[in-house]
Design an enzyme around this catalytic site. Structure first.
Site, short mmCIF file in Angstrom:
data_model
loop_
_atom_site.label_atom_id
_atom_site.label_comp_id
_atom_site.label_asym_id
_atom_site.label_seq_id
_atom_site.Cartn_x
_atom_site.Cartn_y
_atom_site.Cartn_z
CE LYS A 112 6.99 5.50 7.64
NZ LYS A 112 8.31 5.44 6.99
CB SER A 113 9.41 1.68 13.42
OG SER A 113 9.99 2.86 12.95
CE1 TYR A 115 -0.17 6.02 11.92
CE2 TYR A 115 1.32 5.80 10.06
CZ TYR A 115 0.30 6.47 10.70
OH TYR A 115 -0.26 7.58 10.12
CB ALA A 116 5.10 -0.89 14.71
NE ARG A 117 9.98 2.30 16.88
CZ ARG A 117 11.27 2.51 17.06
NH1 ARG A 117 11.68 3.37 17.97
NH2 ARG A 117 12.14 1.86 16.33
CB THR A 136 -6.99 -2.95 0.02
OG1 THR A 136 -7.77 -2.55 -1.13
CG2 THR A 136 -7.87 -2.84 1.26
CG LEU A 137 -2.59 0.45 2.79
CD1 LEU A 137 -2.36 1.94 3.04
CD2 LEU A 137 -1.27 -0.31 2.80
CD GLU A 138 -5.38 -5.71 4.45
OE1 GLU A 138 -4.17 -5.89 4.69
OE2 GLU A 138 -5.86 -5.88 3.32
CE1 TYR A 171 -3.83 -12.17 -7.15
CE2 TYR A 171 -4.40 -10.44 -8.71
CZ TYR A 171 -4.67 -11.16 -7.56
OH TYR A 171 -5.80 -10.88 -6.83
#
Length: 189
Positions: A112-113, A115-117, A136-138, A171
């Site tokens: 999301k922008s 967080y990116a900002r 799982t998020l990194e 998968y």
């Protein structure tokens, strides 16, 4: 491949259980009126939330990070409404949402922008056809300052791409090692 709209996402979540729990609209405030980082259905994607369990990288054991021989002691467990990631460090979390990806769909996750900002990068590999589980998020803190991740609020956006034909091997067909994961899942070799 075609990117799928809010209508398709709502239909697949409500009629086929593709996302659970599912928010059909975009949530920006709590019932008490407090602002949150948005989550839920957007025009061409779904903004996911992270849970309250985090794993933060630590150098306490001075280990070498090896994906083929991963040492779980490289992480410190944190449980709470926020996670503070040290400068230039890394943390794992998981989505509150459980996904069931259809056989003819590939899902891509973008940060999301908001967080990116702030210098916080979210990385997730594609959710492959017929994969299911909690993602799982990194999170990478690329700044020289501590960075805060908020649980139960939007952290990333899932985009759904539908193919013109189902894949030959999904998968699930190949017995993928991360099938059905629930909670923060460490590397498996």
């Amino acid at each position: 491949m075609t990117i799928k709209s809010d209508r398709w996402i709502r239909h697949m979540a409500q009629e086929h259980g593709m996302i659970e729990p599912f928010e059909p609209g975009q949530v920006r405030d709590t019932p008490e009126g407090q602002r949150v980082i948005s989550y839920g259905t957007s025009s061409y994607g779904y903004d996911v939330r992270c849970g309250k369990d985090f794993k933060i990288f630590t150098d306490i054991n001075s280990a070498v990070v090896d994906p083929k021989n991963f040492d779980a002691a490289s992480f410190v467990d944190v449980h709470g409404d926020v996670c503070i990631i040290p400068p230039n460090s890394f943390a794992l979390a998981y989505t509150l949402e459980y996904f069931r990806i259809p056989r003819n769909v590939l899902t891509i996750c973008l940060g999301k922008s908001t967080y990116a900002r702030c210098g916080i990068i979210v990385n997730v590999t594609p959710l492959e056809p017929e994969w299911e589980g909690r993602v799982t998020l990194e999170f990478s803190n690329t700044t020289p300052l501590p960075a805060k991740i908020h649980a139960n609020e939007g952290v990333a956006q899932m985009l759904f791409f539908e193919s013109d034909e189902p894949c030959e091997v999904s998968y699930a067909d190949r017995g993928g090692k991360y099938m059905g994961q629930d909670g923060v899942t460490l590397p498996r070799s």
